[in-house]
Motif scaffolding. Structure first.
Motif, PDB file in Angstrom:
ATOM      1  N   ASP A   1      30.441  33.455  36.277  1.00  0.00           N
ATOM      2  CA  ASP A   1      29.659  32.451  36.993  1.00  0.00           C
ATOM      3  C   ASP A   1      29.979  32.588  38.484  1.00  0.00           C
ATOM      4  OD1 ASP A   1      28.401  30.307  38.038  1.00  0.00           O
ATOM      5  OD2 ASP A   1      29.165  28.862  36.554  1.00  0.00           O
ATOM      6  N   VAL A   2      28.985  32.932  39.247  1.00  0.00           N
ATOM      7  CA  VAL A   2      29.194  33.187  40.668  1.00  0.00           C
ATOM      8  C   VAL A   2      29.638  31.913  41.409  1.00  0.00           C
ATOM      9  CG1 VAL A   2      26.926  32.843  41.740  1.00  0.00           C
ATOM     10  CG2 VAL A   2      28.275  34.817  42.363  1.00  0.00           C
ATOM     11  N   LYS A   3      29.212  30.751  40.856  1.00  0.00           N
ATOM     12  CA  LYS A   3      29.612  29.472  41.469  1.00  0.00           C
ATOM     13  C   LYS A   3      31.133  29.331  41.476  1.00  0.00           C
ATOM     14  CE  LYS A   3      25.964  26.332  40.161  1.00  0.00           C
ATOM     15  NZ  LYS A   3      25.690  25.331  39.147  1.00  0.00           N
ATOM     16  N   LYS A   4      31.755  29.758  40.337  1.00  0.00           N
ATOM     17  CA  LYS A   4      33.209  29.630  40.222  1.00  0.00           C
ATOM     18  C   LYS A   4      33.889  30.517  41.260  1.00  0.00           C
ATOM     19  CE  LYS A   4      32.655  27.297  36.370  1.00  0.00           C
ATOM     20  NZ  LYS A   4      33.032  25.919  36.167  1.00  0.00           N
ATOM     21  N   VAL A   5      33.356  31.738  41.411  1.00  0.00           N
ATOM     22  CA  VAL A   5      33.954  32.672  42.379  1.00  0.00           C
ATOM     23  C   VAL A   5      33.873  32.069  43.782  1.00  0.00           C
ATOM     24  CG1 VAL A   5      33.774  34.971  43.406  1.00  0.00           C
ATOM     25  CG2 VAL A   5      33.351  34.662  40.964  1.00  0.00           C
ATOM     26  N   ILE A   6      32.697  31.514  44.098  1.00  0.00           N
ATOM     27  CA  ILE A   6      32.519  30.962  45.453  1.00  0.00           C
ATOM     28  C   ILE A   6      33.425  29.736  45.649  1.00  0.00           C
ATOM     29  CG2 ILE A   6      30.812  29.812  46.941  1.00  0.00           C
ATOM     30  CD1 ILE A   6      28.994  32.076  46.371  1.00  0.00           C
ATOM     31  N   THR A   7      33.585  28.942  44.588  1.00  0.00           N
ATOM     32  CA  THR A   7      34.467  27.772  44.689  1.00  0.00           C
ATOM     33  C   THR A   7      35.898  28.234  45.008  1.00  0.00           C
ATOM     34  OG1 THR A   7      33.104  26.742  43.029  1.00  0.00           O
ATOM     35  CG2 THR A   7      35.178  25.637  43.507  1.00  0.00           C
TER      36      THR A   7
ATOM     37  N   SER B   1      34.661  40.660  38.780  1.00  0.00           N
ATOM     38  CA  SER B   1      35.012  39.457  39.528  1.00  0.00           C
ATOM     39  C   SER B   1      35.922  39.758  40.720  1.00  0.00           C
ATOM     40  CB  SER B   1      35.624  38.404  38.610  1.00  0.00           C
ATOM     41  OG  SER B   1      36.923  38.758  38.293  1.00  0.00           O
ATOM     42  N   ASP B   2      36.838  40.732  40.572  1.00  0.00           N
ATOM     43  CA  ASP B   2      37.730  41.057  41.693  1.00  0.00           C
ATOM     44  C   ASP B   2      36.937  41.587  42.877  1.00  0.00           C
ATOM     45  OD1 ASP B   2      40.010  40.245  40.507  1.00  0.00           O
ATOM     46  OD2 ASP B   2      40.443  42.201  39.577  1.00  0.00           O
TER      47      ASP B   2
ATOM     48  N   ASN C   1      35.671  33.556  30.074  1.00  0.00           N
ATOM     49  CA  ASN C   1      35.835  34.292  31.328  1.00  0.00           C
ATOM     50  C   ASN C   1      35.892  33.347  32.503  1.00  0.00           C
ATOM     51  OD1 ASN C   1      35.826  36.877  30.293  1.00  0.00           O
ATOM     52  ND2 ASN C   1      33.597  36.789  30.060  1.00  0.00           N
ATOM     53  N   ILE C   2      34.954  32.376  32.437  1.00  0.00           N
ATOM     54  CA  ILE C   2      34.849  31.436  33.541  1.00  0.00           C
ATOM     55  C   ILE C   2      36.087  30.547  33.564  1.00  0.00           C
ATOM     56  CG2 ILE C   2      33.433  29.548  34.440  1.00  0.00           C
ATOM     57  CD1 ILE C   2      31.105  31.023  32.905  1.00  0.00           C
ATOM     58  N   ASN C   3      36.523  30.136  32.312  1.00  0.00           N
ATOM     59  CA  ASN C   3      37.709  29.294  32.268  1.00  0.00           C
ATOM     60  C   ASN C   3      38.935  30.045  32.783  1.00  0.00           C
ATOM     61  OD1 ASN C   3      36.211  27.285  31.270  1.00  0.00           O
ATOM     62  ND2 ASN C   3      36.614  27.760  29.101  1.00  0.00           N
ATOM     63  N   LEU C   4      38.973  31.353  32.384  1.00  0.00           N
ATOM     64  CA  LEU C   4      40.090  32.186  32.848  1.00  0.00           C
ATOM     65  C   LEU C   4      40.132  32.210  34.365  1.00  0.00           C
ATOM     66  CD1 LEU C   4      40.264  35.361  30.610  1.00  0.00           C
ATOM     67  CD2 LEU C   4      42.126  33.820  31.205  1.00  0.00           C
ATOM     68  N   ASP C   5      38.916  32.401  34.955  1.00  0.00           N
ATOM     69  CA  ASP C   5      38.823  32.433  36.412  1.00  0.00           C
ATOM     70  C   ASP C   5      39.350  31.143  37.001  1.00  0.00           C
ATOM     71  OD1 ASP C   5      37.827  34.874  36.352  1.00  0.00           O
ATOM     72  OD2 ASP C   5      35.725  34.306  36.633  1.00  0.00           O
TER      73      ASP C   5
ATOM     74  N   SER D   1      34.181  59.219  47.133  1.00  0.00           N
ATOM     75  CA  SER D   1      34.289  60.257  46.105  1.00  0.00           C
ATOM     76  C   SER D   1      33.847  59.735  44.737  1.00  0.00           C
ATOM     77  CB  SER D   1      35.720  60.774  46.055  1.00  0.00           C
ATOM     78  OG  SER D   1      36.607  59.676  45.959  1.00  0.00           O
ATOM     79  N   ASN D   2      33.107  58.603  44.765  1.00  0.00           N
ATOM     80  CA  ASN D   2      32.567  58.011  43.521  1.00  0.00           C
ATOM     81  C   ASN D   2      33.646  57.732  42.477  1.00  0.00           C
ATOM     82  OD1 ASN D   2      29.862  57.828  44.227  1.00  0.00           O
ATOM     83  ND2 ASN D   2      29.567  60.013  43.805  1.00  0.00           N
ATOM     84  N   ARG D   3      34.829  57.384  42.931  1.00  0.00           N
ATOM     85  CA  ARG D   3      35.901  57.091  41.976  1.00  0.00           C
ATOM     86  C   ARG D   3      36.029  55.593  41.715  1.00  0.00           C
ATOM     87  NH1 ARG D   3      40.589  58.100  44.193  1.00  0.00           N
ATOM     88  NH2 ARG D   3      39.830  58.943  46.160  1.00  0.00           N
ATOM     89  N   MET D   4      35.157  54.822  42.359  1.00  0.00           N
ATOM     90  CA  MET D   4      35.248  53.364  42.213  1.00  0.00           C
ATOM     91  C   MET D   4      34.656  52.928  40.873  1.00  0.00           C
ATOM     92  SD  MET D   4      36.095  50.521  43.432  1.00  0.00           S
ATOM     93  CE  MET D   4      36.415  50.724  45.161  1.00  0.00           C
ATOM     94  N   LYS D   5      35.477  52.345  40.033  1.00  0.00           N
ATOM     95  CA  LYS D   5      34.995  51.900  38.712  1.00  0.00           C
ATOM     96  C   LYS D   5      34.850  50.385  38.740  1.00  0.00           C
ATOM     97  CE  LYS D   5      35.068  55.888  36.547  1.00  0.00           C
ATOM     98  NZ  LYS D   5      34.642  56.565  37.772  1.00  0.00           N
ATOM     99  N   MET D   6      33.723  49.908  38.222  1.00  0.00           N
ATOM    100  CA  MET D   6      33.484  48.458  38.177  1.00  0.00           C
ATOM    101  C   MET D   6      33.830  47.956  36.780  1.00  0.00           C
ATOM    102  SD  MET D   6      32.108  47.203  41.014  1.00  0.00           S
ATOM    103  CE  MET D   6      32.567  48.232  42.373  1.00  0.00           C
ATOM    104  N   LYS D   7      34.633  46.919  36.730  1.00  0.00           N
ATOM    105  CA  LYS D   7      34.924  46.323  35.411  1.00  0.00           C
ATOM    106  C   LYS D   7      34.052  45.087  35.304  1.00  0.00           C
ATOM    107  CE  LYS D   7      39.672  47.818  35.739  1.00  0.00           C
ATOM    108  NZ  LYS D   7      40.398  47.359  36.909  1.00  0.00           N
ATOM    109  N   LYS D   8      32.835  45.282  34.810  1.00  0.00           N
ATOM    110  CA  LYS D   8      31.876  44.175  34.833  1.00  0.00           C
ATOM    111  C   LYS D   8      31.947  43.334  33.577  1.00  0.00           C
ATOM    112  CE  LYS D   8      28.420  46.443  37.710  1.00  0.00           C
ATOM    113  NZ  LYS D   8      27.077  46.969  37.737  1.00  0.00           N
TER     114      LYS D   8
END
Ligand code: ADP
Length: 492
Positions: A330-336, A366-367, A484-488, A319-326
């Motif tokens: 750093d994708v490396k941090k997410v993968i780590t 990031s989520d 942001n990255i440090n927060l992650d 229903s297109n209700r998905m909101k992205m909080k962009k």
């Protein structure tokens, strides 16, 4: 789900209409042209022939009745004296004796030339005949007619009228060329008209086809345009009605999934919470059966919770209700993080992480990004037998970041690969899960302007490659904040 063959309506119906009607018109024009050419030829030649016949009949009758006893030569002189200017310009008149020799002609020639043509021979045998052919002297096209000259009741020679056909044939050619040009213009106009008419049929069908393809892709917002109020127009209305009905049913289904999922969330949280709390009670700790039962309730309710969350995500996407909080991350941090989260999940499988390239920043939620990799790694773990390996990687390039989750698992058949990102699709009903994971992954990837490619070989393993556009500060108007990255990192 892509279609294998694409119908080209333009070369189908349009060319069929033009070629079928074109053949009919071409035949018709050819028949009309041939009739016209025959008509023109007959009219012109017939006209000249008639004039020649009339003139020669008048002249021969006159000479045979008024100068019956004179020789051919005398008849000739009498003829030219009495009709000096009448025939000179338009006809050549010849007087021929019994030996087919020229006695005198309207040009004043009286040389001893033999004139042995069919019309002369026929006239000398008293059979009137028209001759059409070349003049032996100058190769000009001519028409000639001869009549016998009578002396004392016997044929004594012949009078011959000759007319040049050059002028008439030029005139005829002009007319014939003109009629052919008119015919060609007619065919041209017909082709233009039939192209236009067929376009009025083909264009709306083409548009309907585009809309039907959109419907097939699941985009029911597309509207079929009603151009004319004809059969195709009615079809457009029916298609729009069908799309509205599907949208309605889809909405009912989504609302149902959404409300059921919401309703399930609260009791599941309570069941999970209480099963975990109860495990700490002394009495429970003493009874291993109750402890085992509670731990099963806890893991199963967690699994159910995940499924409910997936269903909720699915209804949001639908229903297109998905909101992205962009934000820049750093994708490396997410993968780590994912690597750390899963490193102890299954000891029988080796999990590796390979991160290269300087800049691996992307503009993402990031989520949701974590959700993508959790899904891919969970699947990899689920479908890789003991002793296998899974490798997570991220490589930064100047304009793109390529990440991959590669396993040495059971792999996927080539023809199944495009299907596994479809909603509710599972290769086998015995596999756990609702078949929504990869369709949600695919949606999240799409909402990040990224692309997911699946490379897999049955029995050897699978690789899910996601390519993101690299984050450029100026393009998003936001600065890359390392915070942001440090927060992650702190969230680990
Ligand atoms: P679910 O949410 O139920 O796990 P998915 O959409 O994630 O479903 O996956 C759909 C199907 O794709 C799975 O049932 C499985 O057959 C196949 N699949 C997904 N990942 C892999 C993998 N790494 N190796 C082999 N098959 C896979």
């Amino acid at each position: 789900m892509g279609r294998k063959s694409k119908l080209n309506i333009n070369t189908g119906i349009q060319s069929r209409i033009i070629s079928n009607f074109g053949i009919v018109i071409l035949l018709l024009v050819t028949i009309i042209e041939i009739t016209l050419i025959i008509g023109i030829t007959n009219y012109y030649y017939g006209g000249v022939e008639q004039i020649l016949r009339d003139r020669i009949t008048v002249s021969s009758d006159f000479l045979n009745s008024y100068s019956n006893y004179s020789s051919v030569d005398t008849k000739a002189r009498l003829f030219f004296e009495t009709s000096s200017n009448t025939y000179n310009n338009s006809f050549l008149v010849q007087f021929i004796d019994l030996n087919k020799n020229l006695v005198l002609d309207s040009n004043g020639f009286s040389e001893n030339v033999e004139i042995n043509t069919v019309d002369v021979n026929a006239a000398l045998e008293n059979k009137p005949m028209i001759y059409r052919g070349k003049n032996s002297a100058n190769q000009e096209n001519i028409m000639a007619v001869s009549r016998p000259l009578i002396r004392y009741g016997n044929i004594d020679g012949a009078i011959r009228f000759i007319v040049s056909l050059e002028k008439i044939e030029k005139e005829m050619q002009k007319l014939i060329s003109f009629s052919i040009i008119i015919g060609l213009i007619f065919i041209g106009i017909f082709i233009l008209i039939s192209a236009f008419v067929s376009n009025t049929i083909v264009k709306p069908i083409k548009k309907l086809n585009e809309v039907a393809e959109e419907f097939a892709k699941g985009n029911f917002k597309a509207k079929a345009e009603k151009i004319y109020n004809d059969e195709v127009g009615v079809l457009a209305d029916t298609m729009n009605f069908m799309a509205d009905e599907i949208k309605n049913t889809d909405k009912i289904k989504n609302d149902f999934i959404s409300s059921i999922s919401h309703e399930l969330r609260t009791p599941l949280t309570s069941i999970k919470g209480w099963s975990e709390t109860l495990q700490y009670y002394e009495q429970v700790k003493k009874d291993s059966d109750i402890a085992l039962g509670l731990s099963i309730i806890s893991t199963e309710s967690e699994r159910l919770q995940n499924m409910v969350e997936e269903l909720l995500d699915f209804s949001r996407f639908q229903s297109n209700r998905m909101k992205m909080k962009k934000k820049p991350i750093d994708v490396k941090k997410v993968i780590t993080q994912i690597y750390k989260q899963f490193s102890n999940k299954r000891s029988s499988i080796s999990l590796m992480c390979n991160l290269t390239g300087e800049d691996t920043c992307i503009y993402a939620d990031s989520d949701r990004l974590k959700q993508v990799y959790i899904n891919l790694v969970s699947n990899a773990i689920k479908f890789t037998p003991d002793g296998g390996s899974i490798e997570l990687s991220a490589v930064g390039y100047e304009d793109k970041i390529v990440t991959s989750v590669k396993d040495t698992g059971i792999g996927i058949k080539q023809d199944e690969i495009p299907k596994i990102t479809q909603k509710f699709y599972k290769l086998s009903s015995s596999i756990q899960g609702n078949g929504l994971g990869l369709s949600i992954v695919d949606e999240i990837v799409r909402l990040h302007d990224a692309k997911m490619e699946i490379v897999s070989e049955e029995g050897k393993g699978s690789e899910f490659i996601i390519t993101f556009p690299a984050y450029k500060e100026d393009t998003k108007g936001e600065e890359l904040i390392d915070k942001n990255i440090n927060l992650d990192e702190k969230n680990d």
